[in-house]
Design a protein around this motif. Structure first.
Motif, mmCIF file in Angstrom:
data_model
loop_
_atom_site.group_PDB
_atom_site.id
_atom_site.type_symbol
_atom_site.label_atom_id
_atom_site.label_comp_id
_atom_site.label_asym_id
_atom_site.label_seq_id
_atom_site.Cartn_x
_atom_site.Cartn_y
_atom_site.Cartn_z
ATOM 1 N N LYS A 69 -9.964 19.421 -39.770
ATOM 2 C CA LYS A 69 -8.905 18.483 -40.138
ATOM 3 C C LYS A 69 -7.939 18.304 -38.966
ATOM 4 C CE LYS A 69 -5.044 18.082 -43.357
ATOM 5 N NZ LYS A 69 -4.347 18.735 -44.487
ATOM 6 N N PRO A 70 -7.605 17.072 -38.622
ATOM 7 C CA PRO A 70 -6.663 16.844 -37.524
ATOM 8 C C PRO A 70 -5.308 17.491 -37.812
ATOM 9 C CG PRO A 70 -7.733 14.797 -38.180
ATOM 10 C CD PRO A 70 -8.105 15.816 -39.192
ATOM 11 N N ASP A 71 -4.660 17.961 -36.752
ATOM 12 C CA ASP A 71 -3.326 18.549 -36.864
ATOM 13 C C ASP A 71 -2.234 17.486 -36.948
ATOM 14 O OD1 ASP A 71 -4.345 21.119 -36.654
ATOM 15 O OD2 ASP A 71 -3.933 21.292 -34.501
ATOM 16 N N GLU A 72 -2.511 16.304 -36.404
ATOM 17 C CA GLU A 72 -1.482 15.272 -36.294
ATOM 18 C C GLU A 72 -2.121 13.885 -36.251
ATOM 19 O OE1 GLU A 72 0.468 16.162 -32.541
ATOM 20 O OE2 GLU A 72 -1.446 16.868 -31.786
ATOM 21 N N ASP A 73 -1.293 12.887 -36.418
ATOM 22 C CA ASP A 73 -1.710 11.478 -36.337
ATOM 23 C C ASP A 73 -2.942 11.158 -37.188
ATOM 24 O OD1 ASP A 73 0.409 10.735 -34.723
ATOM 25 O OD2 ASP A 73 -0.678 11.160 -32.865
ATOM 26 N N PHE A 74 -2.910 11.631 -38.440
ATOM 27 C CA PHE A 74 -4.025 11.417 -39.358
ATOM 28 C C PHE A 74 -4.406 9.949 -39.462
ATOM 29 C CE2 PHE A 74 -1.617 15.090 -40.886
ATOM 30 C CZ PHE A 74 -2.600 16.069 -40.880
ATOM 31 N N GLU A 75 -3.384 9.094 -39.583
ATOM 32 C CA GLU A 75 -3.648 7.673 -39.771
ATOM 33 C C GLU A 75 -4.459 7.101 -38.603
ATOM 34 O OE1 GLU A 75 -0.923 3.807 -39.691
ATOM 35 O OE2 GLU A 75 -0.485 5.104 -41.424
ATOM 36 N N TYR A 78 -8.103 8.468 -38.888
ATOM 37 C CA TYR A 78 -8.858 7.859 -39.979
ATOM 38 C C TYR A 78 -9.160 6.392 -39.699
ATOM 39 C CZ TYR A 78 -7.502 12.193 -42.264
ATOM 40 O OH TYR A 78 -7.301 13.516 -42.566
ATOM 41 N N ARG A 79 -8.224 5.681 -39.086
ATOM 42 C CA ARG A 79 -8.480 4.292 -38.697
ATOM 43 C C ARG A 79 -9.633 4.244 -37.698
ATOM 44 N NH1 ARG A 79 -3.736 2.783 -36.600
ATOM 45 N NH2 ARG A 79 -2.945 2.113 -38.614
ATOM 46 N N TYR A 80 -9.609 5.166 -36.734
ATOM 47 C CA TYR A 80 -10.688 5.218 -35.745
ATOM 48 C C TYR A 80 -12.033 5.451 -36.438
ATOM 49 C CZ TYR A 80 -13.440 6.712 -31.748
ATOM 50 O OH TYR A 80 -14.423 6.824 -30.802
ATOM 51 N N MET A 134 -12.418 11.633 -28.321
ATOM 52 C CA MET A 134 -11.383 10.741 -28.851
ATOM 53 C C MET A 134 -10.771 11.338 -30.121
ATOM 54 S SD MET A 134 -9.461 8.166 -28.642
ATOM 55 C CE MET A 134 -10.166 7.164 -27.354
ATOM 56 N N LEU A 135 -11.586 11.939 -30.976
ATOM 57 C CA LEU A 135 -11.050 12.570 -32.186
ATOM 58 C C LEU A 135 -10.120 13.724 -31.826
ATOM 59 C CD1 LEU A 135 -14.239 12.537 -34.424
ATOM 60 C CD2 LEU A 135 -12.203 11.085 -34.634
ATOM 61 N N LEU A 136 -10.514 14.511 -30.831
ATOM 62 C CA LEU A 136 -9.648 15.611 -30.391
ATOM 63 C C LEU A 136 -8.356 15.070 -29.789
ATOM 64 C CD1 LEU A 136 -12.176 18.113 -28.778
ATOM 65 C CD2 LEU A 136 -11.273 18.084 -31.108
ATOM 66 N N GLU A 137 -8.486 14.038 -28.980
ATOM 67 C CA GLU A 137 -7.308 13.448 -28.338
ATOM 68 C C GLU A 137 -6.340 12.880 -29.366
ATOM 69 O OE1 GLU A 137 -6.560 9.673 -25.414
ATOM 70 O OE2 GLU A 137 -8.251 10.986 -24.937
ATOM 71 N N LEU A 138 -6.857 12.191 -30.361
ATOM 72 C CA LEU A 138 -5.998 11.582 -31.375
ATOM 73 C C LEU A 138 -5.389 12.618 -32.319
ATOM 74 C CD1 LEU A 138 -8.158 8.486 -32.418
ATOM 75 C CD2 LEU A 138 -6.014 8.453 -31.117
#
Length: 174
Positions: A69-75, A78-80, A134-138
């Protein structure tokens, strides 16, 4: 170890994995018989993506863990993922109950063939290679920055973080 099954789909999957020289192991169903295969799919950006083929009564379920699960900037994450789903073949991004990210798909039993299995594995590799960083970066940019700073202070290698060097504020504001 061979499945030794009378399950044609599982036999095709195993033969395809052997032909591709991929590491795999069987997993058992509730009856104790092999019901699927866990495959270690190698890559470059993500070194191994464990992909599970589970044979059911009518379909083969494909599932590959991509990242937690991402730590931040979920939106943004998920948009990506939703946008990427438009370009994937046979698989789609999804979330589990914890918010971890997976690729999933289903193959009709009568469609299981070496070409289809190879194509699905190729799609896993293509998606992971295109999307993992990109997922890690976002979703983890603050963690990446902290890890970078920690490694610099300790003189540790930055080799596996080099892809994220553009996220690092070096403090030079001149």
């Amino acid at each position: 170890m061979s499945a030794g099954t009378v399950n044609p789909a599982l036999d095709v999957i195993e033969a395809t994995l052997k032909e591709s020289d991929l590491e795999y192991a069987f997993h058992e169903g509730s009856d104790g018989a092999p019901s699927g295969v866990v495959v270690a799919v190698p890559g470059e950006r993500r070194l191994v993506t464990n992909t599970i083929f589970t044979v059911g009564d009518h379909t083969v379920r494909v599932e590959a863990f991509i990242c937690r699960k991402p730590d931040e900037d979920f939106e943004k994450v998920y948009r990506y993922l939703l946008r990427r789903n438009r370009r994937l073949f046979g698989l789609a991004y999804t979330l589990d109950n914890l918010g971890d990210i997976y690729l999933i798909g289903r193959i009709a039993l009568e469609s299981v063939s070496p070409d289809v299995i190879d194509g699905i594995l190729g799609q896993v590799v293509q998606a992971v290679e295109a999307d993992f960083n990109m997922l890690l970066e976002l979703g983890f940019h603050s963690s990446i920055q902290k890890e970078w700073e920690w490694r610099v202070k300790r003189g540790e290698s930055l080799k596996n973080l080099k892809a994220f060097e553009h996220l690092i504020d070096d403090g030079d504001d001149d």
